[in-house]
Design a protein around this motif. Structure first.
Motif, PDB file in Angstrom:
ATOM      1  N   LEU A 187     -16.632 -22.809   7.486  1.00 53.39           N
ATOM      2  CA  LEU A 187     -16.827 -21.890   8.157  1.00 53.39           C
ATOM      3  C   LEU A 187     -18.334 -21.435   7.948  1.00 53.39           C
ATOM      4  O   LEU A 187     -19.017 -21.661   7.089  1.00 53.39           O
ATOM      5  CB  LEU A 187     -16.028 -20.523   6.824  1.00 53.39           C
ATOM      6  N   PRO A 188     -18.686 -21.016   9.116  1.00 52.71           N
ATOM      7  CA  PRO A 188     -20.069 -20.588   9.058  1.00 52.71           C
ATOM      8  C   PRO A 188     -20.538 -19.429   8.265  1.00 52.71           C
ATOM      9  O   PRO A 188     -19.660 -18.452   7.945  1.00 52.71           O
ATOM     10  CB  PRO A 188     -20.424 -20.162  10.745  1.00 52.71           C
ATOM     11  N   ALA A 189     -21.722 -19.254   7.890  1.00 57.63           N
ATOM     12  CA  ALA A 189     -22.172 -18.191   6.870  1.00 57.63           C
ATOM     13  C   ALA A 189     -21.848 -16.891   7.724  1.00 57.63           C
ATOM     14  O   ALA A 189     -22.173 -17.067   9.284  1.00 57.63           O
ATOM     15  CB  ALA A 189     -23.330 -18.289   6.689  1.00 57.63           C
ATOM     16  N   VAL A 190     -21.455 -15.763   7.213  1.00 60.40           N
ATOM     17  CA  VAL A 190     -21.399 -14.559   7.762  1.00 60.40           C
ATOM     18  C   VAL A 190     -22.748 -14.094   8.391  1.00 60.40           C
ATOM     19  O   VAL A 190     -23.694 -14.086   7.706  1.00 60.40           O
ATOM     20  CB  VAL A 190     -20.712 -13.522   6.959  1.00 60.40           C
ATOM     21  N   GLU A 191     -22.684 -13.710   9.793  1.00 66.76           N
ATOM     22  CA  GLU A 191     -24.069 -13.191  10.376  1.00 66.76           C
ATOM     23  C   GLU A 191     -23.869 -11.889  10.248  1.00 66.76           C
ATOM     24  O   GLU A 191     -25.295 -11.241   9.747  1.00 66.76           O
ATOM     25  CB  GLU A 191     -23.953 -13.773  11.794  1.00 66.76           C
ATOM     26  N   HIS A 192     -23.190 -11.077  10.376  1.00 66.76           N
ATOM     27  CA  HIS A 192     -23.060  -9.663  10.299  1.00 66.76           C
ATOM     28  C   HIS A 192     -21.873  -9.072  10.019  1.00 66.76           C
ATOM     29  O   HIS A 192     -20.936  -9.247  10.944  1.00 66.76           O
ATOM     30  CB  HIS A 192     -23.901  -9.035  11.335  1.00 66.76           C
ATOM     31  N   LEU A 193     -21.410  -8.397   9.208  1.00 68.96           N
ATOM     32  CA  LEU A 193     -20.106  -7.830   8.824  1.00 68.96           C
ATOM     33  C   LEU A 193     -20.005  -6.410   9.681  1.00 68.96           C
ATOM     34  O   LEU A 193     -20.842  -5.651   9.487  1.00 68.96           O
ATOM     35  CB  LEU A 193     -19.850  -7.477   7.241  1.00 68.96           C
ATOM     36  N   VAL A 194     -18.935  -6.286  10.206  1.00 67.91           N
ATOM     37  CA  VAL A 194     -18.746  -5.254  10.912  1.00 67.91           C
ATOM     38  C   VAL A 194     -17.050  -4.795  10.756  1.00 67.91           C
ATOM     39  O   VAL A 194     -16.423  -5.724  10.423  1.00 67.91           O
ATOM     40  CB  VAL A 194     -18.908  -5.199  12.696  1.00 67.91           C
ATOM     41  N   VAL A 195     -16.811  -3.684  11.230  1.00 63.51           N
ATOM     42  CA  VAL A 195     -15.300  -3.243  11.262  1.00 63.51           C
ATOM     43  C   VAL A 195     -14.846  -3.943  12.893  1.00 63.51           C
ATOM     44  O   VAL A 195     -15.351  -3.354  13.692  1.00 63.51           O
ATOM     45  CB  VAL A 195     -14.980  -2.005  11.114  1.00 63.51           C
ATOM     46  N   CYS A 196     -14.161  -5.110  12.840  1.00 62.12           N
ATOM     47  CA  CYS A 196     -13.854  -5.771  14.132  1.00 62.12           C
ATOM     48  C   CYS A 196     -12.414  -4.985  14.668  1.00 62.12           C
ATOM     49  O   CYS A 196     -11.674  -4.497  14.116  1.00 62.12           O
ATOM     50  CB  CYS A 196     -13.367  -7.195  13.690  1.00 62.12           C
ATOM     51  N   HIS A 197     -12.352  -4.976  16.019  1.00 67.77           N
ATOM     52  CA  HIS A 197     -11.226  -4.518  16.851  1.00 67.77           C
ATOM     53  C   HIS A 197     -10.026  -5.465  16.290  1.00 67.77           C
ATOM     54  O   HIS A 197      -9.110  -4.792  16.017  1.00 67.77           O
ATOM     55  CB  HIS A 197     -11.299  -4.537  18.189  1.00 67.77           C
ATOM     56  N   GLY A 198     -10.183  -6.619  16.302  1.00 69.13           N
ATOM     57  CA  GLY A 198      -9.230  -7.653  16.047  1.00 69.13           C
ATOM     58  C   GLY A 198      -8.295  -8.211  17.239  1.00 69.13           C
ATOM     59  O   GLY A 198      -7.699  -9.266  16.749  1.00 69.13           O
ATOM     60  N   ASP A 199      -8.577  -7.629  18.275  1.00 70.90           N
ATOM     61  CA  ASP A 199      -7.995  -8.283  19.504  1.00 70.90           C
ATOM     62  C   ASP A 199      -8.724  -7.713  20.874  1.00 70.90           C
ATOM     63  O   ASP A 199      -8.307  -7.199  21.444  1.00 70.90           O
ATOM     64  CB  ASP A 199      -6.419  -7.628  19.590  1.00 70.90           C
TER      65      ASP A 199
END
Length: 273
Positions: A187-199
């Motif tokens: 798993l690559p290191a997290v670049e930037h956490l956001v609330v993702c759409h998911g689809d």
């Protein structure tokens, strides 16, 4: 195991579930979408054509755990007016299936013929819309997650059921199941956490007639994750819907340079999970 067909506009007869027929009342019922798991979306519209009262009913057959419409209703309510998404009017379930009904929002799907004929404009708008969503939703107070750990667990369950290269996208079919699974551990290191759409695939972005982003739909997997979990698949889906060569337009619209390592990881994770 063969991959289910990609979602598309129905081209043949569609049986309207009893619950949808009851929800429609006297409205016209038009099937507008069928996903690969048997889920259906219908436009419910007054017979006088007053589009301001139009609604959409999403329905999935019972025994479809991959689609959680009650969870989607919760996510849409949480987003509220922070970002343009449908407003939930009704939700429920019976022995045959589950449903949610939403108010129509302005805009047309980015897979309508108008945008298939102008994919560069649409792809840039998809990127801009995704950036607007990510910027608008607060990570700290989001109660939903789209965690890699959960998705890898889903991948493990699918592999255990017999999923393998013949059901994956061509980019991954030269891998064995063991090779593909081992890559998910890197798993690559997290670049930037956001609330993702998911689809965030092309059909789930709505555009105005001038090519500007209008709204997002189908947010049943919305949750906190690295933004590349959305970006990698949003750009990838332009190939499925428009043909090759438009993924860069999504990144340009978002305002980011491609990250090959994260793109490769999150596309594999999408394919396996």
């Amino acid at each position: 195991m063969t991959r289910p067909p990609l979602a598309a506009v129905p081209t043949g007869p569609v049986v309207v579930p009893g619950a949808v027929r009851a929800l429609a009342g006297d409205d016209d019922v038009t099937p507008v979408w069928r996903n690969g798991l048997g889920g259906l979306t219908f436009r419910l519209e007054p017979v006088d054509g007053s589009t301001g009262d139009a609604r959409y009913a999403k329905w999935v057959p019972a025994g479809t755990p991959e689609i959680d419409l009650a969870g989607e209703a919760e996510r849409l309510a949480w987003v509220g007016d922070r970002s343009p998404v449908p407003q939930v009017l009704d939700a429920g379930a019976d022995d045959d299936g589950a449903w949610i009904v939403t108010r129509a929002v302005p805009g047309r799907s980015a897979v309508e013929p108008r945008w298939v004929a102008d994919p560069a404009t649409a792809a840039v708008a998809i990127g801009r819309g995704l950036r607007a969503l990510h910027d608008a939703l607060p990570v700290a107070s989001c109660p939903f997650t789209w965690a890699v750990e959960d998705r890898v667990a889903d991948a493990d369950a699918r592999l255990a059921r017999g999923d393998g290269p013949d059901g994956w996208f061509p980019e991954h079919r030269d891998l064995t199941a063991a090779e593909a699974r081992s890559r998910l551990d890197d798993l690559p290191a997290v670049e930037h956490l956001v609330v993702c759409h998911g689809d965030a695939c092309v059909p789930n972005t709505l555009l105005h007639d001038d090519g500007a982003f209008a709204a997002h739909v189908d947010l049943g997997s919305l949750g906190v994750a690295d933004r590349w979990a959305d970006l990698a698949v949003a750009a990838w889906s332009t190939e499925w819907n428009y043909g090759p060569g438009y993924d860069g337009h999504v990144y340009a619209g978002y305002g980011i340079d491609p990250d090959p390592e994260r793109i490769a990881y999150y596309r594999l994770l999408w394919d396996l999970s």
